[in-house]
Design an enzyme around this catalytic site. Structure first.
Site, mmCIF file in Angstrom:
data_model
loop_
_atom_site.group_PDB
_atom_site.id
_atom_site.type_symbol
_atom_site.label_atom_id
_atom_site.label_comp_id
_atom_site.label_asym_id
_atom_site.label_seq_id
_atom_site.Cartn_x
_atom_site.Cartn_y
_atom_site.Cartn_z
ATOM 1 N N GLU A 21 -25.414 -34.209 45.002
ATOM 2 C CA GLU A 21 -26.616 -33.709 44.308
ATOM 3 C C GLU A 21 -26.797 -32.272 44.758
ATOM 4 O OE1 GLU A 21 -29.942 -32.234 44.072
ATOM 5 O OE2 GLU A 21 -30.998 -33.996 44.852
ATOM 6 N N CYS A 76 -35.001 -29.470 44.734
ATOM 7 C CA CYS A 76 -33.855 -29.234 43.851
ATOM 8 C C CYS A 76 -34.233 -29.391 42.386
ATOM 9 C CB CYS A 76 -32.723 -30.194 44.204
ATOM 10 S SG CYS A 76 -32.025 -29.954 45.853
#
Length: 469
Positions: free
Chosen positions: A243, A277
């Protein structure tokens, strides 16, 4: 319930080299973290190898029961964990911050324990019977970031443990104490050896990625580091879930109500002071409502208090480290130099202690400006004007990342049509960044590959095996 001092004492290194961790809001010492090396990592991996077969042999029900007990242990220490997290990472206790993150840890443990995981019959036609099973990988390496250190550690370790693996965690050098404390609490309810944490530098992370006894790496962090892990892991053909960086776009359609969506836009962009993020980092607003959205968003943002995390009134904190502060400052200065209009913020106080950058909104900015094109990962949001939906979609898709995105509209059906055109792993409608333990999450393009959460996330922590016959 243990006290805060007892929690710190439980992770204090008994010997060896240490490093003092400082509060990014005040500069005061939080505690001393051990500096582990490659030899420490090798010992942890060996212990994990030895403990893993017995853990795997317990089966799903017993492992789930252990995760539930671990969740209870987190709840018992929740306030102490939240205070440590607030001091080390900088995020306030309140709002979607430290207490929220610790609560998410126990919630995710429970959700992961509750997901049914039965063999799947893939063919049963009277002649052939084939079932898909998922066996443990063995030892999983989990490398986490500094922005949500506890929560993302649980996102990695909970499914790995549930699937019968042992886990070695390598936390960020910026936030080791939070993860050391979390693992200490979890290990009150887990067998020895199956979960360990190694608090070291880049050489430890590199060794973890190349270690022959590690079967999979779970990594959340920058795209550059993700690429390095891919290279390091290639020699042993490790499984990977990555990720990586994102620069999420949000598109506001012309029928949206600016006042209705303003608070959702704010938290989509500024949760954890923008250090997320999958935060909203580029906002595209139709020309018809552009000024109204700017005004409504500025009103909401100006009312959100920022300061030291232990002050119960604050909901925004500092940037976690000087490097990130400098990145945000550079990008906002680039926007100002280009003639963009600063609606709020953009003027950090040089005399204020800590890495505080004020909540910043920047309007009338070109889509190619560095504040738009680069991931700022902080409390600064560029707002870009568009005239057609085709133009907005093209700008949203122009970058080489695609973690999340969002579409904002009074017409959810129309919003879903636009969402289907956006290149991102998740597209939210009238919200941004929310995750759910049963909904798969992952990126496209250079935001990584593999998914976390839900049944698909559990499967990614196992080795598929077909039994045919």
């Amino acid at each position: 319930m243990e006290t805060y001092d007892a929690l710190l004492a439980s992770i204090a290194p008994a010997s060896g080299e240490t490093r003092t961790i400082l509060d990014p809001a005040t500069g005061q010492a939080v505690g001393d973290a051990p500096i582990h090396g490659v030899e420490d990592l090798d010992r942890a991996v060996a212990a994990a190898q030895a403990a893993q077969p017995a853990w795997a042999a317990l089966g799903h029900d017993a492992r789930s029961a252990a995760l539930l007990k671990a969740a209870d242990a987190v709840d018992r220490a929740a306030e102490e964990l939240a205070r440590l997290l607030s001091r080390e990472q900088g995020k306030p206790l309140n709002g979607p911050n430290a207490r929220f993150e610790v609560g998410a840890c126990s919630a995710w443990l429970r959700a992961t324990a509750s997901i049914p995981m039965e063999p799947e019959t893939v063919v049963d036609d009277g002649e052939t019977h084939a079932e898909m099973h998922y066996r443990p990988i063995g030892v999983v390496g989990a490398i986490g970031p500094w922005n949500w250190p506890m929560m993302i550690a649980v996102w990695q370790l909970a499914p790995a443990l549930r699937m019968g693996n042992a886990v070695v965690v390598k936390p960020s050098e910026y936030t080791p104490l939070s993860v050391l404390a979390l693992v200490s609490i979890l290990n009150q309810e887990l067998p020895d050896g199956i979960l360990s944490v190694v608090s070291g530098g880049r050489e430890v992370g590199a060794r973890l990625a190349e270690h022959p006894a590690i079967g999979k790496i779970m990594f959340t962090g920058s795209t550059a580091t993700g690429k390095a892990i891919i290279r390091s892991s290639a020699g042993t053909v490790k499984r990977l879930t990555l990720e990586l960086g994102g620069n999420d776009a949000g598109i506001v359609l012309p029928d949206a109500d600016p006042k209705t969506i303003a608070e959702g836009l704010f938290w989509g962009a500024f949760i954890n002071t923008g250090q997320t993020c999958a935060a909203l980092k580029r906002l595209y607003v139709h020309d018809d409502i552009y000024d109204d959205v700017c005004e409504a968003l500025t009103t909401v943002a100006a009312a959100m208090p920022m300061g030291v995390g232990l002050d119960e009134a604050n909901v925004l904190g500092p940037l976690q480290n000087r490097q990130q502060f400098d990145i945000v400052a550079r990008l906002v200065e680039a926007a100002k130099d280009s003639g963009a209009r600063v609606l709020l913020g953009g003027n950090p106080d040089p005399d204020q202690p800590g890495f505080f950058y004020p909540t910043t909104l920047v309007a009338d900015i070109d889509n190619g400006n560095p504040l738009v094109a680069e991931e700022q990962f902080g409390p600064a949001l560029p707002i870009i004007r568009y005239r057609t939906v085709d133009e907005a979609v093209a700008m949203a898709n122009a970058l080489d990342v695609g973690l999340g995105a969002s579409v904002w509209s009074a017409d959810p059906a129309e919003a879903r049509k636009v969402a289907a055109r956006i290149e991102a792993g998740t597209v939210w409608i009238n919200s941004h960044g929310g995750v759910h333990p049963m909904i798969p999450f992952g990126g496209v393009k250079q935001s990584g590959y593999g998914v976390e959460f839900g049944v698909d996330g559990l499967k990614s922590l196992g080795v598929p095996q077909v039994i045919n016959g």
